[in-house]
Design an enzyme around this catalytic site. Structure first.
Site, short mmCIF file in Angstrom:
data_model
loop_
_atom_site.label_atom_id
_atom_site.label_comp_id
_atom_site.label_asym_id
_atom_site.label_seq_id
_atom_site.Cartn_x
_atom_site.Cartn_y
_atom_site.Cartn_z
N GLY A 1 51.29 32.27 -45.77
CA GLY A 1 50.23 31.79 -44.89
C GLY A 1 50.82 30.93 -43.80
O GLY A 1 51.99 31.08 -43.44
N GLY A 2 50.02 30.01 -43.27
CA GLY A 2 50.46 29.20 -42.14
C GLY A 2 51.15 27.91 -42.59
O GLY A 2 50.97 27.45 -43.72
N ASN B 1 46.19 39.38 -43.88
CA ASN B 1 46.87 40.57 -43.35
C ASN B 1 47.76 41.16 -44.44
O ASN B 1 48.52 40.44 -45.08
CB ASN B 1 47.70 40.20 -42.12
CG ASN B 1 48.88 39.32 -42.46
OD1 ASN B 1 48.70 38.34 -43.18
ND2 ASN B 1 50.04 39.64 -42.00
N CYS C 1 53.50 38.47 -39.56
CA CYS C 1 54.36 37.28 -39.51
C CYS C 1 55.64 37.57 -38.76
O CYS C 1 56.21 36.68 -38.14
CB CYS C 1 54.67 36.81 -40.92
SG CYS C 1 55.33 38.12 -41.95
N LYS D 1 45.24 34.36 -55.79
CA LYS D 1 44.08 34.03 -54.96
C LYS D 1 44.15 34.88 -53.70
O LYS D 1 45.02 34.70 -52.85
CB LYS D 1 44.05 32.55 -54.57
CG LYS D 1 42.72 32.22 -53.88
CD LYS D 1 42.73 30.91 -53.15
CE LYS D 1 42.82 31.02 -51.66
NZ LYS D 1 41.91 31.94 -50.98
N GLU E 1 56.31 31.61 -47.54
CA GLU E 1 56.54 32.62 -46.49
C GLU E 1 55.53 32.34 -45.39
O GLU E 1 54.35 32.64 -45.54
CB GLU E 1 56.31 34.03 -47.06
CG GLU E 1 57.29 34.44 -48.13
CD GLU E 1 58.69 34.66 -47.58
OE1 GLU E 1 58.86 34.82 -46.36
OE2 GLU E 1 59.63 34.64 -48.38
N GLU F 1 52.20 30.25 -32.60
CA GLU F 1 51.94 31.60 -33.10
C GLU F 1 50.52 32.03 -32.71
O GLU F 1 49.57 31.29 -32.93
CB GLU F 1 52.08 31.60 -34.63
CG GLU F 1 52.11 32.97 -35.23
CD GLU F 1 52.17 32.94 -36.76
OE1 GLU F 1 51.61 32.01 -37.37
OE2 GLU F 1 52.77 33.86 -37.34
#
Ligand code: NAD
Length: 488
Positions: A226-227, A150, A282, A173, A248, A380
């Site tokens: 990311g997660g 995203n 997020c 990446k 983050e 989430e």
């Protein structure tokens, strides 16, 4: 069918292996993406290291780095429509959002262009008469930047901008989901005139590309978005080389509405807070915490708006909610809704994938009052699903807001100034928005704590975080240094 390439050492390369990318609006394969494996990662890191030590980059003045970043910003502005179209095509993010966001991405590069020659050292008033001591701020080295699907151009700008301003070099990446905008960005970057290898752009999968990159001994810092699960794997991998990390991660951000709030504004902010980017954000305000006195009216107004949203082709400027990026995201949202309903949450609207091609999931609202620990309050979705809980007192609002392992963002809607200040102090999150939501700027730091990660992106501090301090000692006396083995 379009084919994309990696960008390594200032040249474009066709990877040995390719993978398919699907248009989320149709589910059809539309492009082939290069898959980076160990050898490609190795080449990209080596190119970044060579560039880091090259006279062309290491010897460049900070002002010249700033000028290159400005040129890049101008090129992004010129190419914004193409980048927006590609991001929409490959990720399903609607064109009205990608167009606005990419125009603003250029401002992030402009901001860090201005920062480049303002990263200053310091002179220390040292406690020795014949010494001068000062601090130099030097770039940390090769940075591995890893982003999710995203808003990749935005999430990479907050890494590439400060890292290059500080004099680092970067291997980016891109996500394996929707990497097209980042691979096209490499073409634009190439025109800006940076020395080869300063930025390298690859894409690939977590275990075969991301893990190789983050465990590489030549990587000094990993900047990850990311997660939390991936973040743990990255910290474990980078620990081998003791590389630093900034993380983050996700959120379960509370959106708190008191009975005295401007309800028209609060409704609009909540709608964009959760349904913008089809909830794949997020900072999504995914937990509405609303005064019991206004809950029924507020939820009824949200339901009306949610059901009136224009869902459709993401390339259409009239579309307000597009598809989710992947079929897996849609299945995840459906599964979490079902589990929450089984725990007693009541479905106000939405809840099922839409019966049409593509990964469409409608705006969904779950009323969780009276439910027994529904997962929608703690996990989430990364989709357009809002959970609602009501409160009677301010203390209860704080308790519900802070009842999360995350700590990224929060919103408070009230006209009561003193209450607003109490809430600002009480909420545990990296961002508190009062009577607004979702505002961002290159000038303001962004980040969270707990499961939302650590480190901040945006602002001056983010550029300083890509530097390390070197203490320099210079003896000013011409007197000979006494022989230490001659007793006096
Ligand atoms: P993810 O963690 O699955 O993947 C993110 C990136 O990590 C991808 O590029 C992926 O290929 C890579 N990756 C996967 N395994 C890896 C490994 N072992 N080593 C190195 N890299 C690896 O995240 P996602 O599901 O793609 O994205 C959604 C998540 O991102 C959500 O949790 C969301 O909240 C979070 N997010 C956070 C922010 C923020 O700024 N706080 C912004 C956007 C998204």
């Amino acid at each position: 069918m379009q084919t994309f390439q990696h960008y390594i050492g200032g040249a474009f390369h066709t990877a040995e292996t390719q993978f398919e990318s699907r248009d989320p609006a149709t589910g059809e394969v539309w492009a082939m993406m290069p898959e980076a494996r160990e050898a490609d990662v190795e080449a990209a890191v080596q190119a970044a290291e060579d560039a880091f030590f090259s006279p062309d980059w290491a010897g460049m003045t900070a002002s010249s780095r700033g000028k290159l970043l400005l040129r890049l910003a101008d090129l992004i502005s010129e190419n914004a429509p193409k980048l927006a179209e590609l991001e929409t095509r490959d990720t399903g993010k609607i064109i009205r959002e990608t167009s606005a966001q990419i125009a603003y991405v250029a401002e992030y590069y402009r901001y860090y262009a201005g920062i480049a020659d303002k990263i200053e050292g310091a002179h220390l008033p040292i406690d020795k008469p014949d010494m001068e001591v000062w601090l130099r701020r030097e770039p940390v080295g090769v940075v591995a930047a890893i982003v999710p699907w995203n808003s990749q151009l935005f999430l990479s700008a907050v890494k590439i901008g400060p890292a290059l301003a500080a004099g680092c070099t970067v291997v980016l990446k891109a996500s394996e989901e929707g990497p097209a905008p980042m691979l096209e960005f490499a073409r634009i970057f190439d025109q800006a005139g940076f020395p080869p290898g300063v930025l390298n752009v690859i894409t690939g999968f977590g275990p075969t590309c991301g893990a190789v990159l983050t465990s590489h001994p030549k990587v000094a810092h990993v900047a990850f978005t990311g997660g939390p699960g991936t973040a743990r794997a990255i910290v474990r991998n980078s620990a081998e080389n003791l590389a630093s990390t900034s993380l983050e991660l996700g959120g379960k951000s509370p959106f708190i509405v008191f009975e005295d709030a401007d309800l028209d504004s609060a409704v609009n902010a909540q709608v964009s807070g959760i349904f913008a980017a089809t909830g794949q954000s997020c900072v999504a305000g995914s937990r509405l915490v609303v005064s019991a006195k206004i809950k029924d009216e507020f939820v009824a107004r949200l339901k009306e708006k949610a059901e009136a949203v224009a869902i459709g082709n993401p390339q259409d400027m009239a579309t307000e909610v597009g598809p989710l990026c992947t079929a897996a995201q849609s299945a995840h949202a459906q599964g979490l809704v079902a589990k929450s309903v089984a725990c007693g949450a009541k479905l106000v609207t939405g809840g099922q994938p839409m019966m049409r091609p593509g990964h469409y999931f409608p705006p969904t609202i779950l009323d969780c009052d009276g439910a027994e620990n529904p997962p929608c309050l703690t996990q989430e979705f990364f989709g357009p699903v809002l959970s609602v809980t009501s409160f009677e007192t301010e203390a209860e609002a704080v308790q519900i807001a802070n009842d999360t392992a995350y700590g990224l963002a929060s919103g408070v809607f009230t006209r009561d100034l003193t209450r607003a200040h109490r809430m600002i102090r009480a909420i545990r999150a990296g961002i508190v928005w009062v009577n607004t939501y979702r505002a961002v700027s290159p000038i303001a730091p962004f980040g969270g704590h707990g499961l939302s990660g650590h480190g901040r992106e945006g602002g001056l501090q983010a550029a300083l975080d890509y530097t390390k301090v070197k203490a320099v000692w210079l003896r000013t006396s011409d007197d000979p240094i006494p022989d230490p083995f001659v007793m006096r």
